[in-house]
Design an enzyme around this catalytic site. Structure first.
Site, PDB file in Angstrom:
ATOM      1  N   GLY A   1       0.828  -1.201   0.000  1.00 20.05           N
ATOM      2  CA  GLY A   1       0.000   0.000   0.000  1.00 20.05           C
ATOM      3  C   GLY A   1       0.859   1.245   0.000  1.00 20.05           C
ATOM      4  O   GLY A   1       2.085   1.178   0.046  1.00 20.05           O
TER       5      GLY A   1
ATOM      6  N   GLU B   1      -0.656   0.449  -5.956  1.00 18.69           N
ATOM      7  CA  GLU B   1       0.412   0.139  -5.007  1.00 18.69           C
ATOM      8  C   GLU B   1       0.700  -1.362  -4.956  1.00 18.69           C
ATOM      9  O   GLU B   1       1.858  -1.770  -4.889  1.00 18.69           O
ATOM     10  CB  GLU B   1       0.070   0.669  -3.614  1.00 18.69           C
TER      11      GLU B   1
ATOM     12  N   GLU C   1       4.406  -2.631  -5.905  1.00 17.63           N
ATOM     13  CA  GLU C   1       5.218  -3.195  -4.827  1.00 17.63           C
ATOM     14  C   GLU C   1       5.337  -4.712  -4.857  1.00 17.63           C
ATOM     15  O   GLU C   1       6.262  -5.266  -4.277  1.00 17.63           O
ATOM     16  CB  GLU C   1       4.656  -2.753  -3.472  1.00 17.63           C
TER      17      GLU C   1
ATOM     18  N   GLU D   1      11.184  -7.646   0.329  1.00 18.77           N
ATOM     19  CA  GLU D   1      10.784  -9.044   0.177  1.00 18.77           C
ATOM     20  C   GLU D   1       9.262  -9.082   0.204  1.00 18.77           C
ATOM     21  O   GLU D   1       8.633  -8.311   0.926  1.00 18.77           O
ATOM     22  CB  GLU D   1      11.358  -9.867   1.343  1.00 18.77           C
TER      23      GLU D   1
END
Length: 148
Positions: free
Chosen positions: A46, A62, A66, A121
């Site tokens: 997010g 997001e 990501e 990660e």
């Protein structure tokens, strides 16, 4: 230069309120997707809304940026805000996030991979095997999720 950077040129590091969106992505096995951030904590994918962007649009963007996953349908979980989420960044910038958190089981495509910038990660975890280093938002989400 983005909106927040322009705003910071005017107000400096003083505390501000920023709107964001986060997504609890779960897979077909019921595991939750978490990302390890630079602060060492595991959080939900997010980030902050951009000007003119809806919370839902920001949530999907997001997650894509990501984690590399494309998601579809979002279910509103709750809005998290208040003193406990206060952030002071290493550069001194301060803010109180107001985070709209969604849940989705609708993974439509993409390939799971960290972006190397915000996500160091990314990994799916069973709810009974979550890492100890959880962000306050994830802890509150888990409590809310299991209460519901």
């Amino acid at each position: 230069m983005g909106y927040i950077e322009e705003l910071r040129k005017i107000i400096g590091t003083r505390p501000i309120i920023l709107a964001g969106a986060g997504v609890a992505v779960t897979d077909e096995c019921g595991r939750i997707l978490l990302q390890k951030r630079r602060d060492g904590l595991w959080g939900l994918p997010g980030g902050l809304l951009e000007l003119g962007e809806s919370a839902e649009e920001a949530a999907r963007r997001e997650v894509w940026e990501e984690t590399g996953l494309e998601i579809g349908k979002l279910e509103l979980v709750d809005v998290f805000s208040g003193k406990k989420y206060f952030v002071r960044l290493p550069n001194g910038d301060q803010y109180y996030p107001v985070t709209v958190v969604y849940l989705t089981r609708d993974i439509r495509g993409g390939e799971l991979k960290e972006d190397g910038e915000e996500s160091l990660e990314v990994k799916f975890f069973p709810f009974h095997e979550l890492p100890n280093e959880l962000s306050p938002l994830v802890k509150d989400f888990i409590e809310q999720y299991f209460r519901g």
